[in-house]
Enzyme design. Structure first.
Site, short mmCIF file in Angstrom:
data_model
loop_
_atom_site.label_atom_id
_atom_site.label_comp_id
_atom_site.label_asym_id
_atom_site.label_seq_id
_atom_site.Cartn_x
_atom_site.Cartn_y
_atom_site.Cartn_z
N ARG A 236 -2.04 5.79 9.64
CA ARG A 236 -3.36 6.85 9.54
C ARG A 236 -3.10 8.52 9.30
O ARG A 236 -1.72 8.89 8.79
CB ARG A 236 -4.35 6.79 10.95
N ASP A 260 -1.34 5.03 1.41
CA ASP A 260 -1.94 4.34 1.46
C ASP A 260 -3.42 5.31 2.38
O ASP A 260 -4.43 5.06 2.61
CB ASP A 260 -2.15 2.83 2.04
N GLU A 265 -9.29 11.72 4.15
CA GLU A 265 -9.17 11.14 3.22
C GLU A 265 -11.28 10.55 3.26
O GLU A 265 -11.76 9.81 2.68
CB GLU A 265 -8.74 9.66 3.73
N HIS A 297 -6.22 3.58 1.26
CA HIS A 297 -6.80 2.91 2.16
C HIS A 297 -7.03 0.99 2.33
O HIS A 297 -7.67 0.55 2.59
CB HIS A 297 -7.53 3.56 3.51
#
Length: 330
Positions: A236, A260, A265, A297
């Site tokens: 996260r 990622d 985000e 992500h």
């Protein structure tokens, strides 16, 4: 029986339709996030499935209204449930479930792939080749069997990553508040996060987002890492303090990173911002660094994982509506 699924992508439809046909149950979908403004859409349905990264918020009345409408559950088809106010939902009599292990391999393989890309300098070679520069000077790679990989959070995903890294010949160490004896054939536990950061050539993060993991990697943590070490975040965004990460990269305190997931985000990922000036200055800076890899992500985004997220979430809804229990309830 009718079930409504929010935030459904096109690539999920095949699995949804297959499940609905196999169980002879009506499953309707939309592409909206579940919030107070869209909650009325669930009226008349027996089951509710969501998937989102932005929080529903502390709307206790929202959960009460779901129960008043006859709903018995609130199911997330993701592992993370930080978007849901679980105490408020439970107080309203709703059973909250998630999909804790839709495919540990999907995220673990992403971490391994990003690690390989970093230690082989492939991002930098891509940049040179795009400019028709075919020289290799200065970009000597490292072999993974010569490295120590440190995993913070050796649960389902972290444990799978440990097995993959071990299979490639790396020495694997791990820090976790819970130790899993079944992993001791592939990793060695260390006593503190600080021990891991000092020893690891690659720090791979696989923790849930909670009060103890938010800001887990800050300026002090980054200063403990080797200057030639890399950090991988497929967990996260808020686990890493992005301001501190940018500063550490600029100062040469670490060799690079693969992200990622990043703080904030939701304003960027799974959206097309071509031709725009990015408002997130940290992400804009990271994108200009040759030793940084950013992906939106997508660690979970594989064929098997998507199918499992759909199937497991809908199986849980059906079980609860039938008065049965599920192992995925909070």
């Amino acid at each position: 029986m009718k079930i409504l699924m929010y935030s459904v992508r096109d690539d999920e439809q095949a699995a949804i339709q297959a499940w609905a046909a196999a169980h002879q149950i009506q499953v309707d979908t939309n592409d909206l996030e579940f919030h107070p403004e869209t909650a009325d859409l669930v009226k008349g349905y027996d089951g509710l499935v969501i998937q989102q990264r932005s929080p529903i918020g502390g709307y206790a009345s929202l959960y009460q209204s779901l129960a008043a409408a006859g709903l018995k559950q609130l199911t997330s088809r993701t592992a993370g449930v930080d978007t849901i106010d679980i105490p408020a939902a439970k107080a309203a009599g709703l059973v909250v479930t998630n999909v804790p292990a839709y495919s540990p391999n999907s995220v673990a393989e992403m971490s391994v792939a990003q690690t390989m890309r970093l230690i082989r300098n492939l991002e930098m070679f891509d940049q040179r080749i795009s400019q028709q520069n075919f020289q290799w000077a200065g970009l000597q790679a490292r072999e993974i069997r010569s490295l120590t990989v440190g995993i913070i959070g050796a649960g389902r995903i972290g444990g799978t990553a440990a097995r993959l890294f071990h299979g490639l010949g790396a020495k694997v160490i791990a820090y976790d508040v819970v130790r899993h004896p079944e992993l001791e054939d592939v990793l060695t536990y260390v006593d503190t996060k600080e021990d891991l950061l000092r020893q690891a050539d690659v720090v791979d993060l696989h923790v849930d987002l909670n009060e103890t993991s938010t800001g887990l990697i800050d300026a002090a943590a980054l200063k403990l890492m080797k200057t030639d070490a890399y950090i991988i975040n497929a967990s996260r965004g808020p686990v890493i303090v992005t301001d501190d990460l940018v500063a550490a990269l600029k100062a040469g305190e670490i060799a690079g990173c693969a992200l990622d997931t990043v703080e904030g985000e939701n304003a960027l990922f799974n959206q097309n911002h071509q031709g725009e000036v990015l408002q997130d200055t940290n992400v804009a800076q990271l994108m200009q660094m040759p030793n940084v890899i950013i992906t939106p992500h997508v660690g979970f985004y594989t064929n098997l994982a998507v199918k499992n997220m759909v199937d497991i979430s809908l199986d849980d809804v059906l079980a609860i509506l039938n008065g049965e229990t599920t192992a995925h309830a909070f």
